[in-house]
Scaffold this motif. Structure first.
Motif, mmCIF file in Angstrom:
data_model
loop_
_atom_site.group_PDB
_atom_site.id
_atom_site.type_symbol
_atom_site.label_atom_id
_atom_site.label_comp_id
_atom_site.label_asym_id
_atom_site.label_seq_id
_atom_site.Cartn_x
_atom_site.Cartn_y
_atom_site.Cartn_z
ATOM 1 N N THR A 1 0.837 -1.209 0.000
ATOM 2 C CA THR A 1 0.000 0.000 0.000
ATOM 3 C C THR A 1 0.866 1.250 0.000
ATOM 4 O OG1 THR A 1 -1.738 -1.166 1.224
ATOM 5 C CG2 THR A 1 -1.826 1.234 1.212
ATOM 6 N N ALA A 2 1.918 1.242 0.818
ATOM 7 C CA ALA A 2 2.831 2.388 0.866
ATOM 8 C C ALA A 2 3.519 2.593 -0.478
ATOM 9 C CB ALA A 2 3.868 2.183 1.965
ATOM 10 N N ALA B 1 2.148 6.633 -6.975
ATOM 11 C CA ALA B 1 1.086 7.535 -7.425
ATOM 12 C C ALA B 1 1.479 8.995 -7.181
ATOM 13 C CB ALA B 1 -0.219 7.209 -6.699
ATOM 14 N N SER B 2 2.110 9.275 -6.045
ATOM 15 C CA SER B 2 2.571 10.638 -5.758
ATOM 16 C C SER B 2 3.655 11.064 -6.742
ATOM 17 C CB SER B 2 3.106 10.723 -4.324
ATOM 18 O OG SER B 2 2.108 10.405 -3.384
ATOM 19 N N THR B 3 4.563 10.147 -7.063
ATOM 20 C CA THR B 3 5.626 10.450 -8.024
ATOM 21 C C THR B 3 5.035 10.768 -9.398
ATOM 22 O OG1 THR B 3 7.128 8.951 -6.855
ATOM 23 C CG2 THR B 3 7.739 9.591 -9.085
ATOM 24 N N GLY C 1 9.231 7.809 4.661
ATOM 25 C CA GLY C 1 8.242 8.219 5.650
ATOM 26 C C GLY C 1 6.892 7.568 5.414
ATOM 27 N N GLN C 2 6.520 7.356 4.122
ATOM 28 C CA GLN C 2 5.245 6.706 3.810
ATOM 29 C C GLN C 2 5.235 5.263 4.320
ATOM 30 O OE1 GLN C 2 3.040 8.712 1.301
ATOM 31 N NE2 GLN C 2 1.642 7.648 2.676
ATOM 32 N N PHE C 3 6.359 4.563 4.145
ATOM 33 C CA PHE C 3 6.450 3.197 4.662
ATOM 34 C C PHE C 3 6.318 3.182 6.187
ATOM 35 C CE2 PHE C 3 8.331 2.070 0.539
ATOM 36 C CZ PHE C 3 7.791 0.804 0.340
ATOM 37 N N PHE D 1 -2.587 12.815 4.101
ATOM 38 C CA PHE D 1 -1.946 14.097 4.383
ATOM 39 C C PHE D 1 -0.454 14.045 4.056
ATOM 40 C CE2 PHE D 1 0.153 17.092 7.357
ATOM 41 C CZ PHE D 1 -0.398 18.269 6.865
ATOM 42 N N TRP D 2 0.171 12.901 4.307
ATOM 43 C CA TRP D 2 1.590 12.755 3.967
ATOM 44 C C TRP D 2 1.787 12.808 2.444
ATOM 45 C CZ3 TRP D 2 5.705 13.170 6.962
ATOM 46 C CH2 TRP D 2 6.938 12.768 6.471
ATOM 47 N N MET D 3 0.846 12.243 1.695
ATOM 48 C CA MET D 3 0.899 12.340 0.227
ATOM 49 C C MET D 3 0.770 13.795 -0.212
ATOM 50 S SD MET D 3 -1.519 9.033 -0.534
ATOM 51 C CE MET D 3 -1.663 9.307 -2.288
ATOM 52 N N PHE D 4 -0.104 14.534 0.475
ATOM 53 C CA PHE D 4 -0.270 15.964 0.186
ATOM 54 C C PHE D 4 1.045 16.703 0.406
ATOM 55 C CE2 PHE D 4 -1.035 20.258 1.758
ATOM 56 C CZ PHE D 4 -1.862 20.788 0.776
#
Length: 439
Positions: A15-16, A22-24, A49-51, A74-77
């Protein structure tokens, strides 16, 4: 059989990884410049950090499941914001869309891997499972990149209104809620196994992505509609200016006809003071009309004469060597737009040059081979950046008003008559060259 087709929950690490990819993808698509090594390094840090966040969220009680999701979103943001530095509306829209892409990516890839597990047990070894997940992720991300790698969707992704941003957030929440309904109603006859639940989740997420893409295409079509209205308005405005210039020229001709009679009056005047006053008055009148330009094309003559008069009045040195007959085949409205918009841009640039001796505009309309060359250059002290479309980016701070439509209309005229438009800014000279075939 039912037991073999049972799908376990998606591991948090996958998932991470889906959220990072997707963010990249979002960052690559909304950045105008090439991503630097420092940005890639920053992106790697956010990925780690996402992991960590997904690992910590896995330790939450089930009651705090939603909280864990919100923290990761929020971390993706923050990831997209730190690596792209876009407006808040663009960030909200991209985060909403990126979240749905990550959900679809994780659910679809995990389903494929689990079905392969059912038909080929040897693939289910941890190493091969991880490699297969990464390959499926890469393939889906690559397909999504190709789907969005065009000017239409790039514009739609960078021009987001507040309404579109908040709508995207609501859509993302609805898609996520709908796609996860199956986990709440596992006893339902239609969703009584994890395979059906994951199938529903994948299809709902796919529908959500299609909804985002439909909105982006509609946004771009709306932009094209407004663009067309603005350019048509500009064409009409330039044509109306030409009509006014032509009427003014007729007035000038009548004025010169009246001068003949005034000269007769001066010749008969006995009072030397009155005669000198008449002569000075005539000189002032003649000075206003010394900007007359003759090229062989009446439309070109009228427009250039008026622009030359403006340049004389505002201490701009305008030189012109033009064979107007070469432009005879261009429609009157197109010709007015070409001359008016190109010269207006040059005059506006010269008005910003403080030294009157450097306020220079040079126009050439010549023939070379079977091509007509419309070349306009002006001195400039400002560096002009060219956008991805080959046109200068606006330097005006008032973004509420439309800008750049003059050059867009000129490029449209070039395409209409089978020509090309080239714009350069080098050694303090801004140069516009329009090549048109004679035939």
């Amino acid at each position: 059989m039912q037991q073999l087709l049972s799908l376990p929950n998606i591991p948090r690490s996958y998932t991470a990884l889906a959220e990072i990819l997707a963010s990249t993808l979002a960052i690559v698509q909304i950045r105008r410049s090439k991503i630097s090594w420092s940005t890639w390094l920053m992106l790697t840090g956010f990925g780690i950090g996402q992991f960590i966040l997904q690992f910590l969220a896995d330790k939450f009680y089930i009651q705090f499941w939603i909280l864990g999701i919100l923290i990761n979103v929020f971390w993706m943001f923050l990831t997209i914001f730190s690596c792209s530095r876009r407006s808040i509306t663009v960030l909200i829209y991209q985060t909403s869309k990126t979240f749905i892409i990550a959900e679809f990516l994780a659910a679809s890839a995990w389903q494929i891997v689990c079905y392969l597990k059912f038909y080929a047990y040897q693939i289910w070894r941890p190493f091969f499972q991880a490699v297969l997940m990464f390959l499926i992720y890469s393939l889906i991300i690559w397909l999504l990149f190709l789907l969005q790698n065009n000017d239409r969707l790039r514009y739609a992704n960078l021009n987001i209104s507040k309404k579109s941003a908040w709508n995207s957030l609501v859509i993302a929440m609805m898609i996520f809620a709908t796609s996860n309904l199956g986990f709440m109603f596992k006893q339902n006859s239609l969703l009584n196994n994890s395979s059906s639940i994951f199938m529903m989740r994948t299809m709902v997420d796919l529908c959500g992505l299609l909804l985002f893409y439909i909105q982006e295409n509609q946004r771009y079509e709306h932009y094209l509609h407004n663009d067309l209205i603005q350019m048509n308005s500009m064409f009409q405005s330039q044509y109306e200016q030409y009509q006014a210039y032509r009427e003014s020229s007729e007035t000038v001709n009548r004025r010169f006809h009246d001068l003949k009679h005034q000269l007769d009056v001066i010749a008969l005047e006995q009072n030397s003071k009155k005669r000198l006053s008449y002569i000075n008055s005539l000189r002032d009148d003649i000075k206003q009309f010394k900007s007359d330009v003759k090229t062989g094309n009446p439309v070109v003559d009228v427009v250039l004469t008026r622009k030359n008069a403006y340049c004389i009045e505002h201490n701009i040195i305008f030189t012109c060597i033009a064979n107007g007959k070469l432009l005879n085949k261009i429609d009157v409205m197109d010709l007015c737009s070409l001359l008016g918009n190109s010269l207006d841009n040059a005059i506006e640039a010269e008005s910003k040059v403080t030294d009157p001796q450097k306020r220079l505009i040079d126009l050439r309309v010549t023939k070379k081979g079977n091509m007509v060359i419309y070349s306009l250059r002006n001195y400039t002290t400002q560096a002009t950046k060219l956008g991805s479309n080959g046109l200068p980016t606006t330097t005006k701070k008032d973004h509420s008003q439309p800008h750049g439509y003059g050059l867009k209309s000129i490029r449209l005229i070039a395409k209409k008559y089978g020509g090309t438009l080239t714009i350069t800014n080098k050694d303090n000279w801004f140069k516009l060259i329009l090549l048109l075939p004679l035939s």
